[in-house]
Enzyme design. Sequence first.
Site, PDB file in Angstrom:
ATOM      1  N   ARG A   1       0.818  -1.220   0.000  1.00 55.89           N
ATOM      2  CA  ARG A   1       0.000   0.000   0.000  1.00 55.89           C
ATOM      3  C   ARG A   1       0.853   1.272   0.000  1.00 55.89           C
ATOM      4  NH1 ARG A   1      -5.235  -1.074   3.944  1.00 55.89           N
ATOM      5  NH2 ARG A   1      -5.974  -2.978   2.930  1.00 55.89           N
TER       6      ARG A   1
ATOM      7  N   ASP B   1     -15.414   9.284   8.958  1.00 53.50           N
ATOM      8  CA  ASP B   1     -14.316   8.346   8.772  1.00 53.50           C
ATOM      9  C   ASP B   1     -13.021   9.147   8.706  1.00 53.50           C
ATOM     10  OD1 ASP B   1     -14.432   5.174   7.821  1.00 53.50           O
ATOM     11  OD2 ASP B   1     -12.552   6.174   7.321  1.00 53.50           O
TER      12      ASP B   1
END
Length: 269
Positions: free
Chosen positions: A38, A139
């Site tokens: 990632r 979030d």
Amino acid sequence: MERDLELTDADFARIRELIYRRAGIVLAEHKREMVYSRLAKRLRHHGLTRFGDYLARLERQPEAREWEAFTNALTTNLTAFFREAHHFPLLGEHLRGRTGPVRIWSAAASTGEEPYSIAMTLAETLGPRAQPARVIGTDIDTDALARARAGVYPLEQVHKLEEARVKRFFQKGTGRQAGLARVRPDIRAMVEFESLNLLAPGWALKGPFDAIFCRNVMIYFDKETQARILERFAPLLKPDGLLFAGHSENFSYITRAFRLRGQTVYTLA
């Protein structure tokens, strides 16, 4: 596995420390491959070949926008419409007789499936009285929130729902949007999305809420962080409010602020 970028043990330890300080996420040792894959995209974006150089750049610039990309890369967005389906009938029954404005907080909104499922439940339960209701979806991952605000999803994901719900709550895309479906405007209008870090010293949103959904996010925190967040939830709930947890989460042994009411559903103690 052959790698073109250098990730040392010290680099991995620094990444684990930085994401814990930034977002409270506890990265296990076995997450090393995930971290490499990632964050490698961020290194290549900046033309770097060593994780140490990337981390040094981050730490030199505590207010840099790259911190947002770093955090987004290391958060997990596993979600679905009406996931853990038993929660939604319980929510509907809890709210059925309400006459005042309903407010619900989805504290790990990800790409929007959970808050939209809540809004659909309100529409099914309250009918026209659902329109003034508000679902706040928050979030830490700003990329996920951008997708949530768009409310556009692959048809194969939407078609897992009952046909009646698909017809009532989604618009099927055509032309360039073929293969996609968008949440209908009346449901999107009930949901607001905001960026929020549960570890932040202050939260901009205000209670009281009829329910808080905090599902499958606490598993990424240590017990001390979990307890601190739960204690901050308590004053934001109405006296009879409900707290919904994930299927693998148990808050009973973490805090005395809540007591178990049913399967992964809590009320104020």
